[in-house]
Design a protein around this motif. Structure first.
Motif, PDB file in Angstrom:
ATOM      1  N   ASP A  95       0.978  -1.438   0.230  1.00  0.00           N
ATOM      2  CA  ASP A  95      -0.040  -0.121   0.431  1.00  0.00           C
ATOM      3  C   ASP A  95       0.716   1.144  -0.224  1.00  0.00           C
ATOM      4  N   SER A  97      -0.198   3.724  -0.879  1.00  0.00           N
ATOM      5  CA  SER A  97      -0.613   5.226  -2.112  1.00  0.00           C
ATOM      6  C   SER A  97      -1.505   5.845  -0.676  1.00  0.00           C
ATOM      7  N   GLU A 276      -6.913   0.518   1.797  1.00  0.00           N
ATOM      8  CA  GLU A 276      -6.340  -1.074   1.340  1.00  0.00           C
ATOM      9  C   GLU A 276      -7.341  -1.023   0.226  1.00  0.00           C
ATOM     10  N   GLN A 279      -6.528   1.074  -2.524  1.00  0.00           N
ATOM     11  CA  GLN A 279      -5.701   1.397  -3.173  1.00  0.00           C
ATOM     12  C   GLN A 279      -4.742   1.223  -5.080  1.00  0.00           C
TER      13      GLN A 279
END
Length: 538
Positions: A95, A97, A276, A279
């Motif tokens: 992850d 992002s 999540e 992402q």
């Protein structure tokens, strides 16, 4: 993922299987034709014999098993075709992002319906989210009240947020208000150079109408995700309860999600799961499409089991009676609804109450923040009117805020508010006259205070349930020779916990002063009160 995104990505993994509909349709049509041929002799019977010999069936129940078979067959073909509209995320993906936390630091966040206060609990939740749940990816913190500022830029170092959150309070904000629309250019500047789509976590208890519209416009044209985190309690827990309806509406209209604060960590787990899920992975092609058709097997089996049983219509009736209480609204929703909602909007109902000399009831009914503030002001609830005027960044809103402060004997704060109004509207006569009035009142109170012997206490401003600041007060002089500067060595900081705690308080105080000075400079330059008009959002 929004409904429109899901519809745009909807397709079949095995579209060739849809061709099975053709032979199945031929089978059903031939069966219908055969039944019609067999029933042709019935038409030749005399009417009196036909009525005596034949059972009368309703039209919709005629050939009901065949109709049910057609539905089962259609569902079976869809299952074989493999419908899908989303991919399955890989458990090995990282992850990366970005996450932008937007924290409301306005006066309503000091409400104590969530003890010790909404702001304190919000900061604790943010600290816990970044420390325990947000293990990868970069994060940033944006705070706002009457202006919006970057408290921490995007970073992967989680340790920097603890002292910043400890120093975040109403005192570091240079301008009062509750204008979340000013945060959009701030976090857009942070997200526009990021290679992946990010998430904006808005932590607040209410939004004004311009903020709702601005957030809706931005996120409808953006690939970023909006999560709205509601802080506080709904209902009559205080004068300014959590406006959950507005927060849910803005989350829904902006293609986002709403999460309410919980006592345990379930809310943080939900937020982290949404982050999540959203992402952006490096390669979308590495994610397999999820075959959703398997979920249709259960209704097919249920319908097939009931198809050949006698009295299966009765079974469906009992199933409907069981499901009916589930889909009916709960008691709380039913109690909040009234017959007038069918004919009039909340603003129309509030206007009717206001015109019939019920300003307090009108204030509780209006959905428009300006009318709520004006109704509470007319009804004498100046504290409530002050909080709702903080949502209105217009000239009437600023004048109403200053008048509400004056009625609460916050003469110094009212004077400051009128001075800010004159900076933006130098020709406003109401602000000039009221500013002169506030100055005369403050001078009279100062003169009265000086005439009182033995009164050397300075009057404090009301920030956290203190007394209102009605005058400038008498400043106490401190002899500079009495100030002793103590230098702390590294070995003292490491060995003595009390010395370390005293040093940390000094660091936090310096950080709060730095943040207040920085934010005041940004406000003077006009970069903290900009609105977002560019439709080319990332």
């Amino acid at each position: 993922m929004s409904v429109f995104d899901g519809l745009s990505q909807f397709h079949f993994l095995r579209p060739w299987a849809l061709c099975l509909i053709v032979p199945f349709a031929v089978l059903v049509i031939s069966k219908l034709y055969s039944d019609n041929q067999q029933s042709r002799w019935i038409k030749r019977l005399p009417p009196h014999l036909a009525n005596a010999l034949l059972l009368k069936k309703k039209r919709w129940t005629s050939q009901l098993p065949l109709k049910l078979l057609a539905v089962i067959g259609l569902l079976a073909v869809i299952i074989v075709s493999g419908p899908t509209w989303y991919r399955q995320a890989s458990p090995f993906a990282e992850d990366a992002s970005p996450l932008i936390v937007v924290l409301d630091v306005s006066e309503t966040m000091l409400e104590k319906d969530v003890p010790p206060s909404r702001l304190f609990m919000a900061k604790q939740k943010i600290r816990q989210l970044l420390k325990e749940h947000r293990t990868t990816g970069s994060s940033a913190l944006v705070i706002y009240s009457g202006s919006a500022h970057i408290a921490s830029p995007l970073t992967q170092d989680r340790s920097v947020f603890a002292p910043i959150l400890d120093s975040t309070s109403l005192e570091v904000m240079p301008r009062k208000g509750k204008f979340a629309q000013y945060t959009i250019p701030v976090f857009n500047q942070l997200l526009k150079d990021q290679p992946q789509s990010g998430t904006v976590l808005l932590v607040t208890d209410d939004l004004n109408l311009p903020a709702v519209e601005s957030y809706r416009r931005y996120f409808q044209s953006s690939s970023h995700q909006l999560l709205v985190y509601g802080v506080g309690r709904t209902g009559e827990y205080g004068p300014f309860s959590l406006n959950e309806k507005v927060l849910k509406d803005v989350a829904s209209s902006a293609n986002g999600r709403y999460v309410s604060m919980e006592v345990d960590n379930s809310d943080l787990q939900k937020i982290n799961r949404y982050i999540e899920t959203h992402q952006s992975l490096t390669s979308d092609s590495a994610q397999p499409w999820v075959d959703v058709g398997y979920y249709l097997i259960w209704p097919v089996l249920l319908a097939y089991l009931m198809w050949f049983r006698r009295g299966w219509l009765v079974q469906w009736l009992w199933g409907g009676l069981i499901i009916l209480p589930i889909i009916l609204p709960n008691t709380a929703e039913a109690n909040s609804w009234n017959m007038m909602d069918v004919f009039l909007t909340k603003d129309q109902q509030g206007r009717w109450l206001f015109e019939h000399d019920e300003p307090l009831q009108a204030g509780n009914t209006f959905s428009d923040s300006h009318w709520k503030a004006y109704s509470f002001y007319i009804g004498g609830e100046y504290k409530k009117s002050q909080q709702y005027y903080l949502l209105d960044d217009t000239l009437p809103g600023h004048l109403g805020l200053a008048a509400s402060l004056a009625h609460q004997r916050e003469y110094v704060a009212a004077r400051r508010q009128y001075e800010e109004i004159l900076k933006r509207y130098p020709d406003n006569l109401d602000a000039k006259n009221n500013l002169d009035l506030m100055k005369r009142i403050i001078v009279q109170i100062d003169q009265f205070t000086e005439s009182q012997t033995g009164n050397t206490e300075r009057q404090n401003s009301r920030e956290l349930e203190q007394q209102p600041k009605t005058s400038d007060g008498v400043e106490q002089q401190v002899d500079q020779e009495q100030l002793v500067e103590k230098k702390l060595m590294a070995d003292e900081l490491l060995s003595d916990p009390q010395v370390h705690e005293r040093w940390m308080r000094r660091v936090q105080g310096d950080l709060a002063n730095f943040m207040a000075s920085k934010f005041a400079t940004q406000l003077e330059r006009g970069v903290a009160t900009q609105e977002f008009w560019n439709e080319d959002a990332n």
